[in-house]
Scaffold this motif. Structure first.
Motif, PDB file in Angstrom:
ATOM      1  N   UNK A   1       0.816  -1.218   0.000  1.00 54.22           N
ATOM      2  CA  UNK A   1       0.000   0.000   0.000  1.00 54.22           C
ATOM      3  C   UNK A   1       0.850   1.269   0.000  1.00 54.22           C
ATOM      4  N   UNK A   2       1.753   1.381   0.980  1.00 55.86           N
ATOM      5  CA  UNK A   2       2.490   2.634   1.154  1.00 55.86           C
ATOM      6  C   UNK A   2       3.700   2.775   0.229  1.00 55.86           C
ATOM      7  N   UNK A   3       4.286   1.662  -0.174  1.00 50.03           N
ATOM      8  CA  UNK A   3       5.473   1.737  -1.023  1.00 50.03           C
ATOM      9  C   UNK A   3       5.143   1.557  -2.501  1.00 50.03           C
ATOM     10  N   UNK A   4       4.406   0.486  -2.815  1.00 48.95           N
ATOM     11  CA  UNK A   4       4.129   0.187  -4.218  1.00 48.95           C
ATOM     12  C   UNK A   4       3.022   1.084  -4.772  1.00 48.95           C
ATOM     13  N   UNK A   5       1.894   1.170  -4.024  1.00 49.74           N
ATOM     14  CA  UNK A   5       0.756   1.923  -4.551  1.00 49.74           C
ATOM     15  C   UNK A   5       0.923   3.426  -4.392  1.00 49.74           C
ATOM     16  N   UNK A   6       1.290   3.871  -3.198  1.00 49.67           N
ATOM     17  CA  UNK A   6       1.404   5.311  -2.945  1.00 49.67           C
ATOM     18  C   UNK A   6       2.807   5.856  -3.216  1.00 49.67           C
ATOM     19  N   UNK A   7       3.806   4.993  -3.097  1.00 50.59           N
ATOM     20  CA  UNK A   7       5.176   5.428  -3.350  1.00 50.59           C
ATOM     21  C   UNK A   7       5.745   6.349  -2.294  1.00 50.59           C
ATOM     22  N   UNK A   8       5.218   6.274  -1.082  1.00 48.06           N
ATOM     23  CA  UNK A   8       5.671   7.176  -0.022  1.00 48.06           C
ATOM     24  C   UNK A   8       6.981   6.737   0.613  1.00 48.06           C
ATOM     25  N   UNK A   9       7.233   5.430   0.674  1.00 52.91           N
ATOM     26  CA  UNK A   9       8.406   4.913   1.368  1.00 52.91           C
ATOM     27  C   UNK A   9       9.158   3.943   0.458  1.00 52.91           C
ATOM     28  N   UNK A  10      10.443   3.729   0.734  1.00 53.30           N
ATOM     29  CA  UNK A  10      11.199   2.744  -0.048  1.00 53.30           C
ATOM     30  C   UNK A  10      10.609   1.344   0.112  1.00 53.30           C
ATOM     31  N   UNK A  11      10.702   0.551  -0.948  1.00 46.37           N
ATOM     32  CA  UNK A  11      10.176  -0.812  -0.905  1.00 46.37           C
ATOM     33  C   UNK A  11      11.016  -1.684   0.012  1.00 46.37           C
ATOM     34  N   UNK A  12      12.321  -1.531  -0.027  1.00 44.06           N
ATOM     35  CA  UNK A  12      13.208  -2.391   0.759  1.00 44.06           C
ATOM     36  C   UNK A  12      14.532  -1.682   0.971  1.00 44.06           C
ATOM     37  N   UNK A  13      15.363  -2.289   1.819  1.00 44.34           N
ATOM     38  CA  UNK A  13      16.699  -1.758   2.079  1.00 44.34           C
ATOM     39  C   UNK A  13      16.724  -0.763   3.226  1.00 44.34           C
ATOM     40  N   UNK A  14      17.906  -0.330   3.553  1.00 41.15           N
ATOM     41  CA  UNK A  14      18.125   0.619   4.644  1.00 41.15           C
ATOM     42  C   UNK A  14      18.670   1.907   4.057  1.00 41.15           C
ATOM     43  N   UNK A  15      17.797   2.910   3.973  1.00 40.24           N
ATOM     44  CA  UNK A  15      18.192   4.159   3.330  1.00 40.24           C
ATOM     45  C   UNK A  15      17.469   5.320   3.999  1.00 40.24           C
ATOM     46  N   UNK A  16      17.970   5.725   5.153  1.00 35.65           N
ATOM     47  CA  UNK A  16      17.410   6.867   5.842  1.00 35.65           C
ATOM     48  C   UNK A  16      16.211   6.517   6.711  1.00 35.65           C
TER      49      UNK A  16
END
Length: 326
Positions: free
Chosen positions: A172-187
């Motif tokens: 929901x938040x990463x793929x659909x809305x694009x608000x957060x990274x899908x994976x990994x450690x980046x901030x």
């Protein structure tokens, strides 16, 4: 009697006895944990080195690896060597990479702590006020619909496994809305969804526990006395009800939060988080037993330390009953 007054009334003797017994219990539990971790490799059917290197590995390579790991020694000597190594910070050597396990632990542990500690804080910061609020709102059988909504919602959220929550949050938040990274450690943005996935279920369970314990405390005589004195509601709930409700809550909450360590394994793999959870999953698949052994030991020590902290907090909140029971 408040915790501070009871604490002042106790002599140093009971506290010293309490500390010695708790430390002795911790030491025995730690020895059992270390022994079980050592036996992990010993109890594996067949040759663990052959299993890790594969059936096609040359016999000379297998024998050399066994010698490097000390597996060609008698089991009592292996056990003493293992204990001696742990005392010097040596957790063994990876069968696959040849790297010291302690180096990998030192590299991956901070990432897991960066995920787990904020999740613990979120659980405490959300569950305790939420449980107290709904206890006040529904005390004495009031607001049945509110009670039913709260109970149903928290039961549903607590029943969803962490990895399903993680997948849903990513979708929901990463793929659909694009608000957060899908994976990994980046901030900081990459930290929010894993922490939410870890904290949602435990916060739901703990808030229900806080509510039930608070309702029980609100029915006690000392709360009725405080109300009869026309003390402000804030003082009644925060100074008299909440500290007494937290005593039982901490006992159950400590076990609940210890279980969150297992949840980090699944959540880290969903988010490709570079911590111990992802490392132990990969090590199990690759049959890198010394690495699994070291990570299990670290997780176990974390659980033991958490239980020790809970015991100390219980003693501070309710010193007389806790120390006498010890």
């Amino acid at each position: 009697m408040t915790g501070a007054t009871a604490l002042a009334g106790l002599r140093p003797g009971p506290w010293l006895t309490f500390g010695i017994r708790r430390l002795a219990r911790f030491a025995v539990s730690l020895w059992v944990l270390v022994t079980v971790a050592f036996l992990m490799i010993q109890l594996i059917p067949g040759d663990p080195v052959r299993a890790a290197l594969g059936l096609t590995a040359p016999a000379e390579l297998v024998q050399a690896q066994r010698a490097a790991l000390g597996l060609d020694h008698p089991i009592w000597q292996q056990y003493l060597d293992y204990l001696g190594g742990l005392l010097h910070g040596d957790f063994g050597t990876s069968m696959l990479t040849g790297l010291p396990v302690s180096d990998v632990l030192g590299d991956r542990l901070p990432a897991t702590l960066l995920l787990a500690l904020p999740a613990y804080l979120v659980v405490i910061a959300v569950a305790i006020p939420l449980g107290l609020l709904f206890a006040v709102l529904t005390r004495g059988g009031r607001r049945r619909h509110t009670e039913l909504t709260f109970t149903s919602t928290t039961i549903l959220l607590a029943a969803i496994p962490e990895f399903l929550v993680a997948v849903a949050l990513v979708a929901f938040f990463s793929v659909q809305l694009g608000w957060f990274p899908v994976a990994g450690r980046d901030g900081v943005g990459s930290l929010l969804l894993p922490v939410a996935a870890l904290a949602l279920g435990p916060a739901s369970v703990l808030s229900r526990i806080v509510r039930v314990e608070t309702l029980s405390v609100l029915g006690n005589d000392f709360v009725r006395t405080a109300r009869a004195k026309r003390l402000p509601a804030r003082l009644v709930y925060l100074r008299h009800a909440l500290p007494n409700a937290l005593t039982a809550t901490l006992t159950l909450g400590g076990l609940l939060l210890s279980g969150m360590l297992a949840g980090t394994v699944l959540v880290e793999n969903v988010f490709a988080w570079p911590g111990l959870g992802a490392t132990i999953a990969r090590s199990i698949l690759q049959k890198d037993y010394p690495m699994v052994q070291g990570i299990v030991l670290v997780y176990g020590i974390g659980v033991l330390l958490m239980n020790l902290v809970v015991d100390v907090l219980l003693a501070v909140l309710d010193p007389r009953s806790t120390i006498r029971e010890s």
